[in-house]
Design a protein around this motif. Structure first.
Motif, short mmCIF file in Angstrom:
data_model
loop_
_atom_site.label_atom_id
_atom_site.label_comp_id
_atom_site.label_asym_id
_atom_site.label_seq_id
_atom_site.Cartn_x
_atom_site.Cartn_y
_atom_site.Cartn_z
N GLU A 1 0.86 -1.18 0.00
CA GLU A 1 0.00 0.00 0.00
C GLU A 1 0.90 1.23 0.00
O GLU A 1 2.06 1.17 0.39
N THR A 2 0.33 2.33 -0.46
CA THR A 2 1.13 3.55 -0.54
C THR A 2 0.44 4.66 0.25
O THR A 2 -0.71 4.54 0.65
N ASN A 3 1.21 5.75 0.43
CA ASN A 3 0.70 6.93 1.12
C ASN A 3 0.11 6.59 2.47
O ASN A 3 -1.05 6.86 2.77
N ILE A 4 0.90 5.94 3.27
CA ILE A 4 0.40 5.57 4.58
C ILE A 4 0.86 6.55 5.64
O ILE A 4 0.27 6.62 6.71
N LEU A 5 1.89 7.32 5.35
CA LEU A 5 2.38 8.26 6.35
C LEU A 5 1.94 9.66 5.94
O LEU A 5 2.30 10.14 4.86
N PRO A 6 1.16 10.32 6.77
CA PRO A 6 0.57 11.60 6.36
C PRO A 6 1.59 12.73 6.23
O PRO A 6 1.39 13.63 5.44
N GLY A 7 2.69 12.68 6.95
CA GLY A 7 3.61 13.80 6.95
C GLY A 7 4.68 13.74 5.88
O GLY A 7 5.58 14.56 5.88
N THR A 8 4.61 12.79 5.00
CA THR A 8 5.69 12.62 4.04
C THR A 8 5.23 13.02 2.64
O THR A 8 4.06 13.16 2.37
N ASN A 9 6.21 13.18 1.76
CA ASN A 9 5.88 13.44 0.36
C ASN A 9 5.43 12.16 -0.34
O ASN A 9 4.70 12.19 -1.31
N GLY A 10 5.90 11.05 0.14
CA GLY A 10 5.50 9.78 -0.43
C GLY A 10 5.91 8.67 0.51
O GLY A 10 6.93 8.77 1.19
N SER A 11 5.10 7.64 0.59
CA SER A 11 5.45 6.56 1.50
C SER A 11 4.81 5.28 1.01
O SER A 11 3.88 5.30 0.21
N ALA A 12 5.33 4.18 1.50
CA ALA A 12 4.79 2.89 1.08
C ALA A 12 5.08 1.86 2.14
O ALA A 12 6.00 2.01 2.95
N ARG A 13 4.28 0.84 2.13
CA ARG A 13 4.52 -0.30 3.01
C ARG A 13 4.38 -1.57 2.19
O ARG A 13 3.45 -1.69 1.39
N ILE A 14 5.31 -2.47 2.35
CA ILE A 14 5.20 -3.77 1.68
C ILE A 14 5.41 -4.85 2.72
O ILE A 14 6.30 -4.74 3.56
#
Lengths: 383, 385
Positions: free
Chosen positions: A51-64
């Motif tokens: 999934e992507t955009n899981i961290l609200p304070g970042t420009n971009g984030s992902a979890r695998i």
């Protein structure tokens, strides 16, 4: 000692008995059809959740998350920074005519710098300055900043560092923070690389309002922010440089060879018997959609450190039970070493060139593993 | 085929309803009251009983003084609240509250069949990892010394202790005694026991031999079968009548031995009965020396020749066990065989569906994850119930 071994080698070597290692090796090196312990085909990956955009304070984030329970989170933060101009670029700018065209060339001449991308990797149980996190982050950063566009003309077609240039005096600085949430069961490189790739795909930078060489000034509206790597769906609508929408951040795959066979996404046991472990970084950088090889790194195979098996003929506790001439050493075609079938010998390292070539070919070829992985990650919805 | 990327599975917030709850909840009013206390902190839904959710160590299970504390809980002397000490599901028997851990280490008991890995060689004994809190010990005097007949150990045996078992070797053994501190002493004084070869090892988690009940496995099926330890987490090997058996596999795999260690360590290998084990080491063996031959081959670390078909079936069995564990189903002979048959059936079903050419159909079809694993679990649950 054990800690050192852990850090330097490809993974925490599971303690495996020589009999297990021999069984694994002979299963995996069966000509043409290796039998993996979990029944996968040689190029098959374990299913993963992303999934992507899981961290609200970042420009971009992902979890695998991999099926074996290992998980990683990557956050990308961007920051505007003043470019320290090198003397030669200044000189060249002075020499160039003040034409519109000259200005474009000037911004290309700044060209980005590798140090604008900072990567830190945190792995539980390892210190920041341990060999493994440092080596991993350098390995991934190098392919990220090393991806240079082939065509100089279109300004965005290049690799990551060209994209970070705002104008001659300003640039973006990217902080990529990689966090492995679980114990590194296998060599964590592919997991971290895939997650980083996904995070970079979802990275957005605010839309710039200022022109040319002005001090940068950005739109407040996050909804109009632009992707660092433009998505193809957007490009058909409004982005003018179609070539750049095919460019993707690099991804590093872990490939092992066992005998003549080439195996992708190895698990811990498979790495433990590998003849060679390679980290192959690939990327897509042109509209043709062909993949480009960025780097190959060899990873120290842990099979070197394993316990050798004892052939029955040399086993003291079996003296008199075996006819001494029974074990005939045969030549392993892949490594050129002599070994008794059914007895584990630690690998001394080294594989044939043809095997390495085959590994790279399998990763790069059209419809091959590399393409499948990139397409798969592309398919992850960036919300 | 190469890579499957799934969207993240959202954990179902609705707690499971076990059949046992309904029969056991003595007074539903009290349960409502108890969940009312917890309601502000946790989004538990409706009038759920205490026994449904998962609690974590340190979490207050209840403040109500009417409950007695059982396993997996503690009370501070000054308060009446019962606090969980393990992560697991709350169970209540009449007025006794206990927390069953989701996974626990193995607690050795005398007579257990265990599979262990040698981690340390000392002068007269080995230290063996059996997934227990402490390493088990295997004294040199508790193994079958080579030479056929039972004999006393000599100093030369002590000197060549590593030729019997060395670090990393796997052994199948029996727990001979359990010490005061919970560590176990093993022995391998039987032809059934000894060094393991010709196969694969896998370790399953769960509550091990501590008597996981099969009634709690319902919710784990299907929900999050891709994540190990998800679901109810009550899987694992249970003590049962038969821990070791031989499977006659399909697809030309021949006979395969399965050893389910009570400690959750499992060994699946090519079947080797006494005669064939002896004849594989030497061709001419007289009938009088047979026993001697068998006992000497115990310490071999050389694998026999294993045909690919057998390897394939061994891999399939290993996967079946993984599927069971991930689905939170207990692992014993019945379920393993059920899963094995189910996997063959699922393969047939899938094989009928696809009209692709032979090459691509074989590609990775032995991998039992995702949809296949769910189907297998369904079939197994049907059989077991």
């Amino acid at each position: 000692m054990s800690n050192q071994r852990q850090a330097s080698s490809a993974s925490q070597v599971p303690h495996l008995s020589p009999a297990e290692l021999s069984y694994l090796y002979s299963s995996l090196s069966l000509p043409k059809t290796p039998i993996r312990p979990d029944g996968r085909s040689p190029t098959q990956f374990r299913p993963l959740t992303a999934e992507t955009n899981i961290l609200p304070g970042t420009n971009g984030s992902a979890r695998i998350g991999f099926a074996d329970g290992t998980q990683a989170i990557v956050g990308v933060k961007a920051e505007v920074e003043k470019t320290v101009l090198a003397n030669e670029t200044l000189a060249r700018n002075d020499g160039g005519a003040g034409l519109d065209r000259g200005e474009q060339e000037g911004s290309a001449a700044v060209g980005g710098h590798g140090s604008w991308v900072q990567m830190s990797i945190e792995i539980p149980g390892f210190r920041d300055d341990d060999a493994l996190p440092v080596f991993l982050s350098e390995m991934m950063r190098e392919s990220l900043v090393g991806a240079v566009g082939t065509r100089e003309a279109s300004d965005m077609a290049g690799g990551l560092k060209e994209r970070l240039v705002i104008n001659k005096r300003w640039h973006w600085r990217l902080y990529i923070d990689v966090l492995l949430l679980s114990q590194p069961l296998a060599y964590p490189l592919p997991l971290l690389s895939l997650t980083t790739h996904l995070a970079l795909l979802s990275t957005k930078l605010p839309k710039r309002k200022s022109q040319g060489e002005e001090d940068p000034f950005f739109d407040d509206d996050w909804a109009v922010a632009e992707y660092l790597y433009p998505r193809p769906s957007l490009s058909s609508g409004k982005t003018n440089s179609t070539g750049s929408s095919f460019v993707r951040p690099p991804v590093t795959l872990l490939v092992i060879s066992v005998g003549e066979n080439i195996i992708f996404d190895p698990n811990r046991e498979e790495i433990a018997v590998a003849d060679a472990v390679l980290a192959i970084s690939i990327t897509r950088d042109s509209e043709a959609g062909t993949l480009k090889l960025l780097s190959i790194r060899t990873v120290d195979p842990p099979s070197r450190l394993t316990q050798p098996g004892v052939p029955n003929s040399e086993n003291v506790s079996m003296l008199g039970a075996v006819a001494p001439t029974e074990d005939v050493a045969v030549l392993n075609p892949a490594t050129g070493e002599e070994e008794v079938p059914g007895v584990w010998r630690p690998r001394r390292g080294g594989v044939k060139r043809s095997v390495i070539a085959e590994m790279v070919k399998t990763a790069l070829k059209k419809g091959g593993v590399g393409e499948e992985v990139l397409e798969g990650l592309e398919g992850v919805e960036v919300s | 085929m190469g890579i499957i990327i799934l969207p993240p599975v959202v954990e179902d917030i609705l707690p499971r309803h076990d059949e046992s709850d309904d029969s056991m909840s003595v007074d539903s009013d009290e349960d409502v009251e108890m969940s009312g206390v917890r309601a502000p902190k946790r989004a538990r839904i409706g009038n759920q009983t205490v026994s449904t959710g998962v609690v974590t160590p340190g979490e207050v299970v209840t403040d109500d003084p009417q409950w007695m504390r059982g396993h997996g809980t503690y009370m501070t002397p000054l308060s009446t609240s019962i606090i969980a000490t393990v992560a697991g599901t709350v169970h209540k028997t009449n007025k006794l509250l206990s927390v069953h851990p989701l996974r626990a280490r193995y607690t050795p008991e005398i007579g257990d069949l265990v599979v262990g890995r040698i981690v340390e060689v000392q002068s007269k004994r080995w230290k063996v990892d059996v997934a227990a809190p402490l390493l088990a010990q295997l004294p040199l005097s508790a193994i079958n010394l080579p030479g056929g007949i039972l004999r006393r150990r000599t100093s030369s045996d002590e000197l060549q202790i590593r030729t019997f078992f060395s670090e990393g070797d796997l052994v199948v053994a029996e727990v001979q005694s359990v010490h005061q501190d919970g560590s176990a002493s093993l022995h391998t004084r039987s032809l059934k026991y000894g060094k393991l070869r010709n196969g694969v090892f896998l370790a399953v988690t769960g509550t091990g031999g501590s008597g996981a009940s099969s009634s709690t496995t319902k919710g784990g099926v299907g929900a999050g079968s891709l994540r190990p330890g998800a679901g109810s987490g009550m899987g694992g090997v249970v003590r049962s009548r038969r821990q070791v058996w031989t499977v006659s596999t399909h697809n030309g795999g021949g006979e395969v031995d399965v050893i389910l260690g009570v400690n959750g360590y499992i060994w699946i290998s090519k079947h080797a009965d006494g005669a064939s084990a002896a004849s594989s080491t030497t061709d001419h063996v007289s009938i009088t020396r047979m026993e001697e031959m068998v006992s000497t081959s115990i310490y071999s670390s050389q694998n026999d020749e294993i045909p690919p078909q057998t390897r394939r079936e061994i891999a399939r069995l290993a996967q079946c066990i993984q599927v069971l564990v991930q689905g939170g189903i207990r692992v014993d002979e019945e379920t393993v065989m059920g899963a094995y048959e189910a996997s063959l059936q699922v393969d047939l079903e899938v094989g009928d569906d696809e009209d692709e050419d032979e090459e691509t159909r074989h590609e990775g079809r032995e991998y039992l994850e995702g949809a296949k694993s769910r189907r297998i679990l369904e079939l197994v649950v049907q059989q077991v119930k």
